[in-house]
Design a protein around this motif. Sequence first.
Motif, PDB file in Angstrom:
ATOM      1  N   VAL A 133       0.822  -1.208   0.000  1.00  0.00           N
ATOM      2  CA  VAL A 133       0.000   0.000   0.000  1.00  0.00           C
ATOM      3  C   VAL A 133       0.860   1.263   0.000  1.00  0.00           C
ATOM      4  CG1 VAL A 133      -1.710   1.325   1.270  1.00  0.00           C
ATOM      5  CG2 VAL A 133      -1.927  -1.161   1.113  1.00  0.00           C
ATOM      6  N   ASP A 167      -4.620   9.637   0.315  1.00  0.00           N
ATOM      7  CA  ASP A 167      -5.169   8.340   0.719  1.00  0.00           C
ATOM      8  C   ASP A 167      -6.504   8.081   0.040  1.00  0.00           C
ATOM      9  OD1 ASP A 167      -2.980   8.161   2.324  1.00  0.00           O
ATOM     10  OD2 ASP A 167      -4.053   8.367   4.226  1.00  0.00           O
ATOM     11  N   LEU A 168      -7.348   9.106   0.036  1.00  0.00           N
ATOM     12  CA  LEU A 168      -8.682   8.930  -0.552  1.00  0.00           C
ATOM     13  C   LEU A 168      -8.587   8.588  -2.031  1.00  0.00           C
ATOM     14  CD1 LEU A 168     -11.734   9.072  -0.529  1.00  0.00           C
ATOM     15  CD2 LEU A 168     -11.595  11.560  -0.791  1.00  0.00           C
ATOM     16  N   PHE A 170      -6.091   7.359  -3.632  1.00  0.00           N
ATOM     17  CA  PHE A 170      -5.488   6.036  -3.783  1.00  0.00           C
ATOM     18  C   PHE A 170      -6.542   4.947  -3.605  1.00  0.00           C
ATOM     19  CE2 PHE A 170      -3.172   2.375  -1.958  1.00  0.00           C
ATOM     20  CZ  PHE A 170      -2.396   2.081  -3.072  1.00  0.00           C
ATOM     21  N   ASP A 171      -7.341   5.065  -2.545  1.00  0.00           N
ATOM     22  CA  ASP A 171      -8.371   4.051  -2.302  1.00  0.00           C
ATOM     23  C   ASP A 171      -9.412   4.037  -3.411  1.00  0.00           C
ATOM     24  OD1 ASP A 171      -7.382   2.902   0.067  1.00  0.00           O
ATOM     25  OD2 ASP A 171      -8.269   4.479   1.312  1.00  0.00           O
ATOM     26  N   VAL A 172      -9.780   5.226  -3.906  1.00  0.00           N
ATOM     27  CA  VAL A 172     -10.789   5.274  -4.977  1.00  0.00           C
ATOM     28  C   VAL A 172     -10.256   4.589  -6.227  1.00  0.00           C
ATOM     29  CG1 VAL A 172     -12.056   6.769  -6.562  1.00  0.00           C
ATOM     30  CG2 VAL A 172     -11.955   7.351  -4.130  1.00  0.00           C
ATOM     31  N   ALA A 174      -7.444   2.502  -6.686  1.00  0.00           N
ATOM     32  CA  ALA A 174      -7.079   1.089  -6.525  1.00  0.00           C
ATOM     33  C   ALA A 174      -8.315   0.255  -6.220  1.00  0.00           C
ATOM     34  CB  ALA A 174      -6.040   0.955  -5.410  1.00  0.00           C
ATOM     35  N   GLY A 175      -9.150   0.738  -5.321  1.00  0.00           N
ATOM     36  CA  GLY A 175     -10.332  -0.024  -4.932  1.00  0.00           C
ATOM     37  C   GLY A 175     -11.289  -0.236  -6.074  1.00  0.00           C
ATOM     38  N   THR A 176     -11.562   0.820  -6.817  1.00  0.00           N
ATOM     39  CA  THR A 176     -12.518   0.695  -7.921  1.00  0.00           C
ATOM     40  C   THR A 176     -12.013  -0.282  -8.979  1.00  0.00           C
ATOM     41  OG1 THR A 176     -13.232   2.975  -7.530  1.00  0.00           O
ATOM     42  CG2 THR A 176     -13.805   1.977  -9.661  1.00  0.00           C
ATOM     43  N   LEU A 199     -15.319  10.645 -14.363  1.00  0.00           N
ATOM     44  CA  LEU A 199     -15.955  10.780 -13.060  1.00  0.00           C
ATOM     45  C   LEU A 199     -14.972  11.305 -12.026  1.00  0.00           C
ATOM     46  CD1 LEU A 199     -18.698   9.848 -11.538  1.00  0.00           C
ATOM     47  CD2 LEU A 199     -17.270   7.988 -10.697  1.00  0.00           C
ATOM     48  N   LEU A 200     -13.796  10.741 -12.028  1.00  0.00           N
ATOM     49  CA  LEU A 200     -12.793  11.111 -11.041  1.00  0.00           C
ATOM     50  C   LEU A 200     -12.308  12.553 -11.251  1.00  0.00           C
ATOM     51  CD1 LEU A 200     -11.089  10.178  -8.677  1.00  0.00           C
ATOM     52  CD2 LEU A 200      -9.438   9.220 -10.309  1.00  0.00           C
ATOM     53  N   GLY A 203     -14.806  14.898 -10.019  1.00  0.00           N
ATOM     54  CA  GLY A 203     -14.785  14.854  -8.563  1.00  0.00           C
ATOM     55  C   GLY A 203     -13.645  15.669  -8.003  1.00  0.00           C
ATOM     56  N   GLY A 206     -14.145  19.467  -8.702  1.00  0.00           N
ATOM     57  CA  GLY A 206     -15.207  19.998  -7.847  1.00  0.00           C
ATOM     58  C   GLY A 206     -14.762  20.073  -6.402  1.00  0.00           C
ATOM     59  N   ALA A 207     -14.105  19.015  -5.924  1.00  0.00           N
ATOM     60  CA  ALA A 207     -13.714  18.955  -4.517  1.00  0.00           C
ATOM     61  C   ALA A 207     -12.650  19.999  -4.203  1.00  0.00           C
ATOM     62  CB  ALA A 207     -13.206  17.557  -4.180  1.00  0.00           C
TER      63      ALA A 207
END
Lengths: 210, 210, 210, 210
Positions: A133, A167-168, A170-172, A174-176, A199-200, A203, A206-207
């Motif tokens: 990770v 972290d967020l 990365f999780d989005v 790798a996880g997706t 999409l990302l 995101g 916007g964020a």
Amino acid sequence: MVSAMRNASPGRTGRPRSASADAAILAATRDALVELGWSKLTMSDVSARAGVAKTTLYRRWAGKSELVVDAVAELFDSLELPDRGSLEADIEYVVLRFAELLRRPEARTALMAVVSESTRDEALRDRIRSAIVDRQKRLVVLGRERAQARGELPYEEDEFLAGSTTDLIFDVIAGTVVHRALVSSEPVDELWVAAFTALLMHGLRGATAA
Amino acid sequence: MVSAMRNASPGRTGRPRSASADAAILAATRDALVELGWSKLTMSDVSARAGVAKTTLYRRWAGKSELVVDAVAELFDSLELPDRGSLEADIEYVVLRFAELLRRPEARTALMAVVSESTRDEALRDRIRSAIVDRQKRLVVLGRERAQARGELPYEEDEFLAGSTTDLIFDVIAGTVVHRALVSSEPVDELWVAAFTALLMHGLRGATAA
Amino acid sequence: MVSAMRNASPGRTGRPRSASADAAILAATRDALVELGWSKLTMSDVSARAGVAKTTLYRRWAGKSELVVDAVAELFDSLELPDRGSLEADIEYVVLRFAELLRRPEARTALMAVVSESTRDEALRDRIRSAIVDRQKRLVVLGRERAQARGELPYEEDEFLAGSTTDLIFDVIAGTVVHRALVSSEPVDELWVAAFTALLMHGLRGATAA
Amino acid sequence: MVSAMRNASPGRTGRPRSASADAAILAATRDALVELGWSKLTMSDVSARAGVAKTTLYRRWAGKSELVVDAVAELFDSLELPDRGSLEADIEYVVLRFAELLRRPEARTALMAVVSESTRDEALRDRIRSAIVDRQKRLVVLGRERAQARGELPYEEDEFLAGSTTDLIFDVIAGTVVHRALVSSEPVDELWVAAFTALLMHGLRGATAA
DNA sequence: GCATAAACGAGACGGTACGTCCAGTCTTGTC
DNA sequence: GACAAGACTGGACGTACCGTCTCGTTTATGC
């Protein structure tokens, strides 16, 4: 080398550990994973493939899970992030490379298996975090820095917030991708990657605007 | 009942399969998963806990993986999506409920393990898809319909595109939460959920606007 | 059958133990003893020769020693004592037969080995006594009764004394022959047997006269 | 010292073998035999107890059997035969001393084990004969000479016959006592010794009279 | 109500891998 | 060159499960 400190000066006397054995064992482990998958991979088989006694394996790794983490960690280290000119292109590139990696049978079978084992094993969880990770987060950090240099993303003053965002993301990512490839069992093709990246990107923009 | 059709009229004579055994076995499997985790769970142990002979298990499930898929699928069915008033609130709610589920040891250990096994087993992959993945997509569909009714999201004419988007959102939500919880081993708390939901909301609005 | 009671009604349910396996295992044990000797005989090897799983061996015998005691006990049961006309001739006959038995490699290697193991194992000591020692005392008892019928030896009123004498004669004969054959490693030929028998006959006559 | 010649002038260069190591190893071997018995005694354990490397053991003994023969041979050398005034008393004395020795766990377990090993190993058989058997025959020879000097036994002219008789008596005494103590597992007490000695005395007198 | 037939519990079966232990060898640096 | 230390190959250990099998027993239906 992932397990470098394990070999470091265990004292000074006695025959030193064979340097070549480590590499042979990890390669044999990956071969066995390809052929047999996680559940049919056995320590005996790995030792035979590596031309090494079973005791040598157990002297260096506590068990199958630990061995496999180290073996597949090297695979993930092969991921690179060349500059494709834009954040969008960078993301699409790394997602495709990652999906390619997850099509390799040794990566598919091993990754989920060790994560499953780690649910009951704190030490293994740490090993996964440090060997896989944390090492791959470098890709997110690098992509972000490049995007900031290009002016695609603003600089984040707050260090903690920057870490959280890394972290967020990365999780989005790798996880997706893992979920698409291994759980939903659907292809990670260019069409899907484009949709996911779009999409990302929205995101992120916007964020960070908010 | 996931495996309902397996019990349907196999002929006419002979002693019928015990109806209560199925439930007892699945409950015993979940208990054993909690106590032992995937890798130390044994068929013998499950049969003993369920007060059933080992042959009875094998008469109904082909192996450990199949049994565990059915056992945990029931857990995921417990997820609900009450109307929280806005798409944002709905997402935050379901993410927190899902994370809660993933804190249960039987879900943590079983989900990743069967996914790992499924990498070399087409039939198992199908079983996971039909028993878990497809069943939970209902939550995404429901959330989308509500958001459209509220005017938060536009209606999508193209049926294929609608399906793709459902799949994508499902993989993003499920994948990201699983990765955060099980791979990165970080807590899925309200702060993180808010950040993730914000990212996702911006992504959705931006993507559907384009 | 030495271990007959081990198979007796273990309950009533479940698959019964294979009757043929016992004989096959004991025969395989003797074969392996001939080829490999005690120290190189392994349970794995025996199970392979007998066409039986290792677990089946361990289900019936606690270990190598117990198995070997049973296997060689059958050999000793083959000793007979036909009436050769006189006590002297009877003794010479049985000593020669016994020496013959001790020339068989499975008997040589096994007997001393299990005795050695038994020095730290009360249960094994009992097993040797009941399976080998006590069973062969019958030869001494029979020879003595015949000699008494012939008038070569007097009848002993005192039952305890009779038992003690039986034990003593058994130890003298068995011990001396074993020591000559296995410890001193000298041949037990007719010449030596004649000298030993003469010594023993004088001893018996003198002792019973007193 | 049994293995004295093994240490003699191995050449002239290099570090000489430690003189104290031999004694330490043999003592450690006996200690280990007492605690562990033959089958659980390991070379590693002996080397650790003796404060010596495993290589040092293998440089001096070919294996466990050879080491143990040397270690227990020293025990048997401790047997003495003081003049008790009569042949009968001498025999009773030595039998009791021998039985005492056989109650020591290191002697019990080692003697039978090496004999068992020797059934497949000519060199080991020779080593037992020279290190144990032949050395203890001195007791029989000495007892006989004393008995002859006392007039209890006649002088034997024929040298071959004298040797045979020595061997026979040695096997009868040693074999019977060992069998009683280790195989039959019965106590070698004064009562039994008296009965055995009586039998032997009558045998000797009768045989030498003829 | 009695035969048929499948499901049941129990547990032995042939296999296979486990992780540990020991044998005996080899490779270091030190004495 | 002997020594202490300890890593090495190789292989048996005894245990645990696997998934199959063979029993005797139970419980539905259909004749």
